[in-house]
Design a protein around this motif. Structure first.
Motif, PDB file in Angstrom:
ATOM      1  N   SER A   1       0.929  -1.070  -0.050  1.00 32.75           N
ATOM      2  CA  SER A   1      -0.064   0.029   0.044  1.00 32.75           C
ATOM      3  C   SER A   1       0.939   1.433   0.140  1.00 32.75           C
ATOM      4  N   GLU A   2       2.206   1.187   0.390  1.00 37.51           N
ATOM      5  CA  GLU A   2       3.054   2.167   0.466  1.00 37.51           C
ATOM      6  C   GLU A   2       3.688   2.575  -1.050  1.00 37.51           C
ATOM      7  N   ILE A   3       3.382   1.659  -1.950  1.00 35.27           N
ATOM      8  CA  ILE A   3       4.029   2.011  -3.071  1.00 35.27           C
ATOM      9  C   ILE A   3       2.995   2.542  -4.213  1.00 35.27           C
ATOM     10  N   SER A   4       3.476   3.371  -5.010  1.00 37.09           N
ATOM     11  CA  SER A   4       2.830   3.948  -6.237  1.00 37.09           C
ATOM     12  C   SER A   4       3.824   4.184  -7.251  1.00 37.09           C
ATOM     13  N   ASP A   5       3.146   4.721  -8.438  1.00 37.12           N
ATOM     14  CA  ASP A   5       3.868   5.000  -9.550  1.00 37.12           C
ATOM     15  C   ASP A   5       5.070   6.139  -9.055  1.00 37.12           C
ATOM     16  N   THR A   6       4.775   6.927  -8.246  1.00 37.15           N
ATOM     17  CA  THR A   6       5.915   8.008  -7.817  1.00 37.15           C
ATOM     18  C   THR A   6       6.845   7.556  -6.962  1.00 37.15           C
ATOM     19  N   SER A   7       6.727   6.536  -6.458  1.00 40.00           N
ATOM     20  CA  SER A   7       7.510   5.948  -5.268  1.00 40.00           C
ATOM     21  C   SER A   7       9.058   5.844  -5.934  1.00 40.00           C
ATOM     22  N   GLY A   8      10.041   5.772  -5.498  1.00 33.25           N
ATOM     23  CA  GLY A   8      11.426   5.866  -5.792  1.00 33.25           C
ATOM     24  C   GLY A   8      12.249   6.045  -4.498  1.00 33.25           C
ATOM     25  N   PRO A   9      13.601   5.951  -4.903  1.00 32.42           N
ATOM     26  CA  PRO A   9      14.725   6.340  -3.777  1.00 32.42           C
ATOM     27  C   PRO A   9      14.449   7.691  -2.895  1.00 32.42           C
ATOM     28  N   GLU A  10      13.579   8.611  -3.333  1.00 37.59           N
ATOM     29  CA  GLU A  10      13.497   9.843  -2.600  1.00 37.59           C
ATOM     30  C   GLU A  10      12.374   9.547  -1.288  1.00 37.59           C
ATOM     31  N   ASN A  11      11.537   8.384  -1.638  1.00 40.72           N
ATOM     32  CA  ASN A  11      10.350   8.220  -0.615  1.00 40.72           C
ATOM     33  C   ASN A  11      10.455   6.639  -0.049  1.00 40.72           C
ATOM     34  N   ILE A  12      11.214   6.036  -0.528  1.00 42.72           N
ATOM     35  CA  ILE A  12      11.394   4.604  -0.156  1.00 42.72           C
ATOM     36  C   ILE A  12      12.660   4.452   0.445  1.00 42.72           C
ATOM     37  N   GLU A  13      13.199   4.372   1.832  1.00 43.12           N
ATOM     38  CA  GLU A  13      14.136   4.490   2.578  1.00 43.12           C
ATOM     39  C   GLU A  13      15.338   3.220   2.253  1.00 43.12           C
ATOM     40  N   ARG A  14      14.794   2.101   1.738  1.00 41.44           N
ATOM     41  CA  ARG A  14      15.724   0.881   1.477  1.00 41.44           C
ATOM     42  C   ARG A  14      15.816   0.880  -0.145  1.00 41.44           C
ATOM     43  N   TRP A  15      15.411   2.077  -0.736  1.00 42.85           N
ATOM     44  CA  TRP A  15      15.820   1.988  -2.360  1.00 42.85           C
ATOM     45  C   TRP A  15      16.997   2.909  -2.404  1.00 42.85           C
ATOM     46  N   ASP A  16      18.139   1.849  -2.241  1.00 44.13           N
ATOM     47  CA  ASP A  16      19.546   2.429  -2.357  1.00 44.13           C
ATOM     48  C   ASP A  16      20.133   1.878  -3.591  1.00 44.13           C
ATOM     49  N   SER A  17      21.477   2.058  -4.036  1.00 42.49           N
ATOM     50  CA  SER A  17      22.003   1.437  -5.081  1.00 42.49           C
ATOM     51  C   SER A  17      22.241   0.022  -5.161  1.00 42.49           C
ATOM     52  N   PHE A  18      22.210  -0.701  -3.984  1.00 47.18           N
ATOM     53  CA  PHE A  18      22.493  -1.989  -3.775  1.00 47.18           C
ATOM     54  C   PHE A  18      21.115  -2.696  -3.960  1.00 47.18           C
ATOM     55  N   ASN A  19      20.129  -2.114  -3.428  1.00 43.57           N
ATOM     56  CA  ASN A  19      18.752  -2.818  -3.451  1.00 43.57           C
ATOM     57  C   ASN A  19      18.210  -2.480  -4.901  1.00 43.57           C
ATOM     58  N   ALA A  20      18.628  -1.596  -5.706  1.00 49.56           N
ATOM     59  CA  ALA A  20      18.201  -1.235  -6.834  1.00 49.56           C
ATOM     60  C   ALA A  20      18.739  -2.316  -7.978  1.00 49.56           C
ATOM     61  N   LEU A  21      19.921  -2.629  -7.731  1.00 49.07           N
ATOM     62  CA  LEU A  21      20.619  -3.761  -8.468  1.00 49.07           C
ATOM     63  C   LEU A  21      19.955  -4.999  -8.175  1.00 49.07           C
ATOM     64  N   VAL A  22      19.676  -5.381  -6.975  1.00 48.64           N
ATOM     65  CA  VAL A  22      18.924  -6.528  -6.758  1.00 48.64           C
ATOM     66  C   VAL A  22      17.402  -6.438  -7.405  1.00 48.64           C
ATOM     67  N   LEU A  23      17.101  -5.310  -7.295  1.00 45.26           N
ATOM     68  CA  LEU A  23      15.620  -5.307  -7.995  1.00 45.26           C
ATOM     69  C   LEU A  23      15.674  -5.408  -9.354  1.00 45.26           C
ATOM     70  N   ILE A  24      16.601  -4.907 -10.119  1.00 45.48           N
ATOM     71  CA  ILE A  24      16.735  -5.239 -11.584  1.00 45.48           C
ATOM     72  C   ILE A  24      17.018  -6.651 -11.823  1.00 45.48           C
ATOM     73  N   ASP A  25      17.980  -7.198 -10.861  1.00 41.61           N
ATOM     74  CA  ASP A  25      18.204  -8.670 -11.159  1.00 41.61           C
ATOM     75  C   ASP A  25      16.639  -9.586 -11.223  1.00 41.61           C
ATOM     76  N   GLU A  26      16.062  -9.290  -9.811  1.00 40.93           N
ATOM     77  CA  GLU A  26      14.701  -9.912  -9.594  1.00 40.93           C
ATOM     78  C   GLU A  26      13.892  -9.809 -10.818  1.00 40.93           C
ATOM     79  N   LEU A  27      13.658  -8.335 -11.273  1.00 43.68           N
ATOM     80  CA  LEU A  27      12.709  -8.131 -12.565  1.00 43.68           C
ATOM     81  C   LEU A  27      13.276  -8.854 -13.793  1.00 43.68           C
ATOM     82  N   GLU A  28      14.434  -8.851 -14.114  1.00 45.03           N
ATOM     83  CA  GLU A  28      15.055  -9.744 -15.274  1.00 45.03           C
ATOM     84  C   GLU A  28      14.761 -11.071 -14.886  1.00 45.03           C
ATOM     85  N   SER A  29      14.812 -11.690 -14.053  1.00 46.83           N
ATOM     86  CA  SER A  29      14.661 -13.245 -13.881  1.00 46.83           C
ATOM     87  C   SER A  29      12.986 -13.307 -13.968  1.00 46.83           C
ATOM     88  N   GLU A  30      12.196 -12.543 -13.204  1.00 47.90           N
ATOM     89  CA  GLU A  30      10.808 -12.823 -12.962  1.00 47.90           C
ATOM     90  C   GLU A  30      10.139 -12.548 -14.305  1.00 47.90           C
TER      91      GLU A  30
END
Length: 79
Positions: free
Chosen positions: A18-47
């Protein structure tokens, strides 16, 4: 399919869906850092069985950007 994206984002960034929207990003999600961004990309590519370009990866600043790039790769995010 958008639900699947939000579930992935929720899991990687440890936030409730419920805290995620189209405008969510590193500015408003605390754990959206460079490391987790790479984890996200890897997960999206796999999924979604896709491969993002470096330009696409560096262009992602919000959830809306992710959706746009997924659609460009032929991923349907509609229900």
């Amino acid at each position: 399919m958008s639900d699947k994206l939000y579930i992935i984002l929720s899991r990687i960034f440890s936030v409730h869906i419920s805290e995620i929207s189209d405008t969510s990003g590193p500015e408003n999600i605390e754990r959206w850092d460079s490391f987790n961004a790479l984890v996200l990309i890897d997960e999206l590519e796999s999924e979604f069985d896709i491969k993002f370009t470096v330009d696409e990866i560096t262009d992602v600043l919000t959830v809306a950007d992710i959706k746009r790039h997924l659609k460009n790769h032929g991923v349907s995010l509609d229900g």
